[in-house]
Scaffold this active site. Sequence first.
Site, short mmCIF file in Angstrom:
data_model
loop_
_atom_site.label_atom_id
_atom_site.label_comp_id
_atom_site.label_asym_id
_atom_site.label_seq_id
_atom_site.Cartn_x
_atom_site.Cartn_y
_atom_site.Cartn_z
N ALA A 67 0.86 -1.19 0.00
CA ALA A 67 0.00 0.00 0.00
C ALA A 67 0.90 1.24 0.00
O ALA A 67 2.05 1.18 0.42
CB ALA A 67 -0.87 -0.01 1.25
N GLY A 110 0.62 -5.11 0.55
CA GLY A 110 -0.51 -5.17 -0.38
C GLY A 110 -0.09 -5.73 -1.74
O GLY A 110 -0.92 -6.30 -2.45
N GLU A 113 -0.39 -9.30 -1.34
CA GLU A 113 -1.83 -9.64 -1.30
C GLU A 113 -2.42 -9.60 -2.71
O GLU A 113 -3.28 -10.43 -3.06
CB GLU A 113 -2.55 -8.67 -0.36
CG GLU A 113 -2.15 -8.92 1.09
CD GLU A 113 -2.66 -7.86 2.04
OE1 GLU A 113 -2.34 -6.66 1.83
OE2 GLU A 113 -3.36 -8.19 3.00
N GLU A 133 3.91 -5.27 7.12
CA GLU A 133 3.00 -4.31 7.77
C GLU A 133 3.30 -4.16 9.26
O GLU A 133 3.12 -3.10 9.84
CB GLU A 133 1.54 -4.75 7.58
CG GLU A 133 1.01 -4.59 6.16
CD GLU A 133 1.21 -5.80 5.28
OE1 GLU A 133 2.06 -6.66 5.60
OE2 GLU A 133 0.53 -5.89 4.24
C1 HXC Z 1 5.03 4.59 -0.63
C2 HXC Z 1 7.08 3.77 -1.20
C3 HXC Z 1 6.72 2.48 -0.74
C4 HXC Z 1 5.39 2.31 -0.22
C5 HXC Z 1 8.75 2.38 -1.45
N1 HXC Z 1 8.35 3.65 -1.64
N2 HXC Z 1 7.78 1.65 -0.91
N3 HXC Z 1 6.25 4.80 -1.15
N4 HXC Z 1 4.61 3.39 -0.19
N5 HXC Z 1 4.94 1.13 0.18
C6 HXC Z 1 9.10 4.77 -2.19
C7 HXC Z 1 10.17 5.25 -1.24
O1 HXC Z 1 9.65 6.15 -0.30
C8 HXC Z 1 11.15 5.90 -2.21
O2 HXC Z 1 10.65 7.16 -2.61
C9 HXC Z 1 11.05 4.99 -3.44
O3 HXC Z 1 9.82 4.32 -3.35
C10 HXC Z 1 12.17 3.96 -3.45
O4 HXC Z 1 12.15 3.27 -2.20
P1 HXC Z 1 13.49 3.00 -1.35
O5 HXC Z 1 13.06 2.63 0.02
O6 HXC Z 1 14.45 4.12 -1.49
O7 HXC Z 1 14.06 1.72 -2.14
P2 HXC Z 1 14.97 0.54 -1.60
O8 HXC Z 1 16.07 1.07 -0.71
O9 HXC Z 1 15.33 -0.23 -2.83
O10 HXC Z 1 14.03 -0.36 -0.66
C11 HXC Z 1 12.97 -1.10 -1.25
C12 HXC Z 1 11.95 -1.56 -0.17
C13 HXC Z 1 11.51 -0.35 0.68
C14 HXC Z 1 12.58 -2.63 0.72
C15 HXC Z 1 10.80 -2.20 -0.92
O11 HXC Z 1 11.10 0.68 -0.20
C16 HXC Z 1 10.38 -0.66 1.62
O12 HXC Z 1 10.59 -1.28 2.66
N6 HXC Z 1 9.18 -0.22 1.28
C17 HXC Z 1 8.02 -0.35 2.14
C18 HXC Z 1 7.50 -1.76 2.13
C19 HXC Z 1 6.32 -1.92 3.06
O13 HXC Z 1 6.41 -1.65 4.26
N7 HXC Z 1 5.20 -2.37 2.52
C20 HXC Z 1 3.96 -2.56 3.26
C21 HXC Z 1 3.12 -1.33 3.15
S1 HXC Z 1 1.66 -1.44 4.12
P3 HXC Z 1 11.43 8.52 -2.28
O14 HXC Z 1 10.56 9.57 -2.87
O15 HXC Z 1 11.56 8.58 -0.81
O16 HXC Z 1 12.76 8.35 -2.98
C22 HXC Z 1 0.63 -2.39 3.23
C23 HXC Z 1 -0.73 -2.59 3.87
C24 HXC Z 1 -1.68 -3.22 2.91
O17 HXC Z 1 0.94 -2.84 2.19
C25 HXC Z 1 -3.08 -3.01 3.40
C26 HXC Z 1 -4.05 -3.20 2.28
C27 HXC Z 1 -5.43 -2.69 2.62
#
Ligand code: HXC
Length: 259
Positions: A67, A110, A113, A133
């Site tokens: 997400a 997500g 998912e 998450e």
């Molecule tokens: C918004 C995101 C994002 C996310 C990455 N980005 N994931 N933006 N939402 N989920 C953005 C970063 O802010 C960054 O933008 C750019 O994408 C590149 O990400 P980096 O972190 O610099 O890349 P990297 O070092 O290669 O790391 C990759 C990664 C990391 C391991 C995937 O980005 C990460 O941990 N992302 C979050 C993963 C996460 O927690 N997902 C779950 C989300 S909650 P900028 O502009 O800063 O350069 C969820 C709930 C679902 O999914 C519920 C459904 C109803």
Amino acid sequence: MTGYSDIVVDSPKSGVQHIRLNRPEAHNALRTALLGELANALSVAEQDDQVRVVVITGSEKVFAAGADIKEMADLNPVGIWKDKRPQHWNSIKAFSKPVIAAVNGYCLGGGMELAMSADIIIASEDAQFGQPEINLGIIPGAGGTQRLIRSVGKALAMKLILSGEFIKAREALYAGLVAEVTQPELTLKRATTLAKTIASKSPIAVRVAKEAILAAYETPLSQGLELERKAFLFLAATEDRQEGIQAFMEKRPPQFKGL
Ligand code: HXC
């Protein structure tokens, strides 16, 4: 096809439609607009007889990182209450034709998912799957707690969801989450070949098979077997069944019409 900003939708070829998640600046984070576009593209594909199978893919490095955390951060409780995402998720999951997720790189939250709501996952050997998450103080909210346990069992589902750790494609394969692992450059190609194979079958039989398999999530065995029996009987009345059997007898490829 045009009109979308967060996804790229190709014209169907050989019964297969590709939908590519396309937010490279945010690792394909599933913001509301992206989910809305995906739901819309699938509802169009649902009505299009040229589309027999859909392949959803991301980029070479990321399927989807979950997400959109930045969008979620701006939501207050009223915003969450009015949130359109559950509606979009429901439309995506209601799609009746087969969906293959072709996964390269990160497939998280997500994003995982979404891959799990597809019918088949083909993963690159560099793919990583996770439900991180918990690191945000939340839990999976689009089916993760329910679908993961049904795919991989309690032990691994608990480990992934409680720890936020990722697993690689090979482990996901052994656990039953993904159907095949490929070299990174071959993932989309293999998913497309598999999609074309499915697209060449009777669309009625394919649809009924998908429904019957998914029913196993919801029903006890005796009820599922009953449902399968009725579905089997229903298919006995189709022209495609006659054609399939006739083609076998005549030693020629079948020409399925979806009738
Ligand atoms: C918004 C995101 C994002 C996310 C990455 N980005 N994931 N933006 N939402 N989920 C953005 C970063 O802010 C960054 O933008 C750019 O994408 C590149 O990400 P980096 O972190 O610099 O890349 P990297 O070092 O290669 O790391 C990759 C990664 C990391 C391991 C995937 O980005 C990460 O941990 N992302 C979050 C993963 C996460 O927690 N997902 C779950 C989300 S909650 P900028 O502009 O800063 O350069 C969820 C709930 C679902 O999914 C519920 C459904 C109803």
